[in-house]
Scaffold this motif. Structure first.
Motif, PDB file in Angstrom:
ATOM      1  N   GLU A  89      30.614  52.616  38.047  1.00  0.00           N
ATOM      2  CA  GLU A  89      31.968  52.010  37.813  1.00  0.00           C
ATOM      3  C   GLU A  89      32.047  50.679  38.538  1.00  0.00           C
ATOM      4  OE1 GLU A  89      36.591  53.751  37.967  1.00  0.00           O
ATOM      5  OE2 GLU A  89      34.942  54.752  39.036  1.00  0.00           O
ATOM      6  N   ASP A  90      31.524  50.562  39.730  1.00  0.00           N
ATOM      7  CA  ASP A  90      31.775  49.266  40.632  1.00  0.00           C
ATOM      8  C   ASP A  90      31.088  48.136  39.863  1.00  0.00           C
ATOM      9  OD1 ASP A  90      32.932  50.633  42.491  1.00  0.00           O
ATOM     10  OD2 ASP A  90      31.271  50.824  43.636  1.00  0.00           O
ATOM     11  N   THR A  91      29.874  48.285  38.961  1.00  0.00           N
ATOM     12  CA  THR A  91      29.331  47.343  38.233  1.00  0.00           C
ATOM     13  C   THR A  91      30.144  46.704  37.280  1.00  0.00           C
ATOM     14  OG1 THR A  91      27.941  48.547  36.944  1.00  0.00           O
ATOM     15  CG2 THR A  91      27.182  48.121  38.815  1.00  0.00           C
ATOM     16  N   PHE A  92      31.251  47.523  36.799  1.00  0.00           N
ATOM     17  CA  PHE A  92      32.058  46.967  35.690  1.00  0.00           C
ATOM     18  C   PHE A  92      33.220  46.103  36.208  1.00  0.00           C
ATOM     19  CE2 PHE A  92      30.242  50.409  33.259  1.00  0.00           C
ATOM     20  CZ  PHE A  92      30.171  49.863  31.916  1.00  0.00           C
ATOM     21  N   SER A  93      33.394  46.276  37.458  1.00  0.00           N
ATOM     22  CA  SER A  93      34.370  45.365  38.250  1.00  0.00           C
ATOM     23  C   SER A  93      33.969  44.048  38.583  1.00  0.00           C
ATOM     24  CB  SER A  93      34.992  46.101  39.287  1.00  0.00           C
ATOM     25  OG  SER A  93      35.640  47.273  39.050  1.00  0.00           O
ATOM     26  N   ASP A  94      32.552  44.178  39.148  1.00  0.00           N
ATOM     27  CA  ASP A  94      31.819  43.089  39.741  1.00  0.00           C
ATOM     28  C   ASP A  94      30.590  42.957  38.858  1.00  0.00           C
ATOM     29  OD1 ASP A  94      30.441  41.164  41.154  1.00  0.00           O
ATOM     30  OD2 ASP A  94      30.378  42.370  42.942  1.00  0.00           O
ATOM     31  N   LYS A 102      31.943  44.293  25.978  1.00  0.00           N
ATOM     32  CA  LYS A 102      32.753  43.791  27.045  1.00  0.00           C
ATOM     33  C   LYS A 102      32.740  42.194  26.835  1.00  0.00           C
ATOM     34  CE  LYS A 102      33.460  43.625  32.116  1.00  0.00           C
ATOM     35  NZ  LYS A 102      34.731  44.332  32.068  1.00  0.00           N
ATOM     36  N   LYS A 156      37.219  41.702  26.513  1.00  0.00           N
ATOM     37  CA  LYS A 156      37.262  42.120  27.980  1.00  0.00           C
ATOM     38  C   LYS A 156      37.663  43.641  28.507  1.00  0.00           C
ATOM     39  CE  LYS A 156      35.506  38.222  28.901  1.00  0.00           C
ATOM     40  NZ  LYS A 156      33.997  38.258  28.575  1.00  0.00           N
ATOM     41  N   ASP A 175      35.428  48.690  29.596  1.00  0.00           N
ATOM     42  CA  ASP A 175      35.294  49.036  31.079  1.00  0.00           C
ATOM     43  C   ASP A 175      34.523  50.376  31.251  1.00  0.00           C
ATOM     44  OD1 ASP A 175      37.319  50.440  30.319  1.00  0.00           O
ATOM     45  OD2 ASP A 175      38.807  49.709  31.640  1.00  0.00           O
TER      46      ASP A 175
END
Length: 178
Positions: free
Chosen positions: A92-97, A142, A146, A149
């Protein structure tokens, strides 16, 4: 310039390793997927070399009388070379960063880039099916929309199909699988 790509997530599989085959249900799904593409014009089929992706692609190619091209750039994204107990949180963190990278893995940006390179090499006017895996599929989507996610990744089905119509610098992304 216009090209249309159909991004397909493989059918239900026995596991995650590259050699994991389709389940019995996945084999049936692959047949249904081939019928689904009956009324859709396709001139090219490219798939991940993983067995579950190949076995998803073959029935479509057979019905369409197309050669299946194998491209390792469509393999699933490696999150890490280590087993991560909290892998879902880390994913999940890799979708934000998009630059976040774990030991032995690749960032979302790197994975997205290799998938986009496959699309960029397609000719104008092409209508191509890309058979790949859930995480890479979501990252490719994505790139064009955008809104894709972690939650959209979780909502994917096996199989799943998205149509992306690319014209100049715009893309129209639509889920077409029922």
């Amino acid at each position: 310039m216009e090209k249309i790509i159909y991004i397909v997530r493989h059918c239900s599989a026995e596991g995650q390793p590259p050699h994991a085959d389709l389940t019995a249900e996945g084999v049936l799904q692959a047949g249904e997927l081939a019928k689904f593409f009956d009324g859709i014009e396709i001139d090219c089929m490219i798939t991940s070399p993983f067995k579950r992706a190949l076995r998803t692609a073959w029935p479509i190619a057979e019905r369409k009388k197309l050669h299946v091209q194998v491209d390792s750039r469509l393999t699933e994204r490696v999150l890490s070379s280590r087993d991560l107990e909290d892998w879902l949180v880390k994913l999940e963190d890799t979708f934000s960063d998009l630059h976040l990278k774990y030991e032995g893995g690749e960032s979302s940006g790197e994975a997205m880039s290799r998938a986009c390179n496959v699309v960029d090499e397609l000719g104008d006017g092409s209508r191509t099916v890309l058979v790949t895996h859930g995480n890479l599929m979501t990252l490719l989507l994505k790139h064009y929309d955008k809104r894709f996610d972690f939650e959209r990744w979780q909502a994917l089905s096996n199989p799943d199909v998205y149509r992306v119509q690319i014209t100049d610098d715009e893309a129209d992304v639509k889920r077409i699988w029922n």
